[in-house]
Design a protein around this motif. Sequence first.
Motif, PDB file in Angstrom:
ATOM      1  N   LEU A  46     -13.425  -4.870 -14.742  1.00 34.76           N
ATOM      2  CA  LEU A  46     -12.879  -5.601 -13.599  1.00 34.76           C
ATOM      3  C   LEU A  46     -11.571  -6.275 -13.988  1.00 34.76           C
ATOM      4  O   LEU A  46     -11.315  -6.530 -15.164  1.00 34.76           O
ATOM      5  N   ARG A  48      -7.889  -8.365 -11.839  1.00 30.83           N
ATOM      6  CA  ARG A  48      -6.986  -8.440 -10.691  1.00 30.83           C
ATOM      7  C   ARG A  48      -5.927  -7.335 -10.776  1.00 30.83           C
ATOM      8  O   ARG A  48      -5.713  -6.767 -11.845  1.00 30.83           O
ATOM      9  N   SER A  49      -5.272  -7.055  -9.670  1.00 27.99           N
ATOM     10  CA  SER A  49      -4.207  -6.059  -9.666  1.00 27.99           C
ATOM     11  C   SER A  49      -3.143  -6.447 -10.690  1.00 27.99           C
ATOM     12  O   SER A  49      -2.738  -7.615 -10.766  1.00 27.99           O
ATOM     13  N   GLU A 156     -11.596   3.790 -10.188  1.00 32.87           N
ATOM     14  CA  GLU A 156     -11.879   3.460  -8.789  1.00 32.87           C
ATOM     15  C   GLU A 156     -12.224   4.702  -7.962  1.00 32.87           C
ATOM     16  O   GLU A 156     -11.604   4.966  -6.926  1.00 32.87           O
ATOM     17  N   THR A 188     -12.927  -0.763 -11.571  1.00 33.21           N
ATOM     18  CA  THR A 188     -13.201  -1.082 -10.180  1.00 33.21           C
ATOM     19  C   THR A 188     -12.692  -2.481  -9.841  1.00 33.21           C
ATOM     20  O   THR A 188     -12.560  -3.336 -10.726  1.00 33.21           O
ATOM     21  N   HIS A 189     -12.411  -2.703  -8.540  1.00 30.98           N
ATOM     22  CA  HIS A 189     -12.117  -4.043  -8.032  1.00 30.98           C
ATOM     23  C   HIS A 189     -13.369  -4.693  -7.452  1.00 30.98           C
ATOM     24  O   HIS A 189     -13.354  -5.876  -7.109  1.00 30.98           O
TER      25      HIS A 189
END
Length: 249
Positions: A46, A48-49, A156, A188-189
């Motif tokens: 995981l 953040r962008s 993703e 994945t987000h």
Amino acid sequence: MAQHPGKLKPEANAVHVRNLVRRFAAKTILDGVDLDIAEGEFVALLGRSGSGKSTFLRALAGLDYSVEGTGTLETPESLSVVFQDARLLPWRSVIQNVTLGLHGPSGREAGRKALAEVGLEGRETAWPNQLSGGEQQRVALARSLVREPALLLADEPFGALDALTRLKMHDLLRELCARHRPAVLLVTHDVDEAISLADRILVLDEGRLIEDLRIDLPTPRNHGDPRFAEFRSHLLGRLGVDVPGRKAA
């Protein structure tokens, strides 16, 4: 230049990374990452962008040829990558996409079995544009597993699917990984997706791993389990999301 993956001995971990650094121009994307992934272990990543997740996956896949970097990076000889876009060749049939690079009757038989495993038995001669988005991702999964890779890298892969199809794909991926036992790194987000699927969850922040959390819940995972909610709250906090009532880490 980036150091490309070395090859592990069969008895070693599926992934061995030490002090991995990747830079684009003057910007450091990965800043001294250390990681081991055991054979057959399912790890979710995981972040953040812009945190470096896809850069890390591409480094493991050996797809970052022009990137500056240093460090030790070792992966198995056999690995496969699944992207958010199924990346099927539109001029080839479903079975031809799955068996790309395989030859002869044995390759075609392996392709048929792989398609049956993902629920697409009888669709061998279909064209990619005749399939739904979920079906195309099933073909991509079949293609990635037909060679029995020791490491599956997934960037993703369900991000473009609707919520219901995504849940079905979670079940499918869980079943396939239990059957084939590759080591998996899933980028994945989606925090719930990570908790639902992974044995361990990593959090990457500004190029550094700030969390390595083992998920010791029984499978299949129950989203209503209070411990599932605890894991979610903790991980959202590590991702910088303010969750009311969350205890400080």
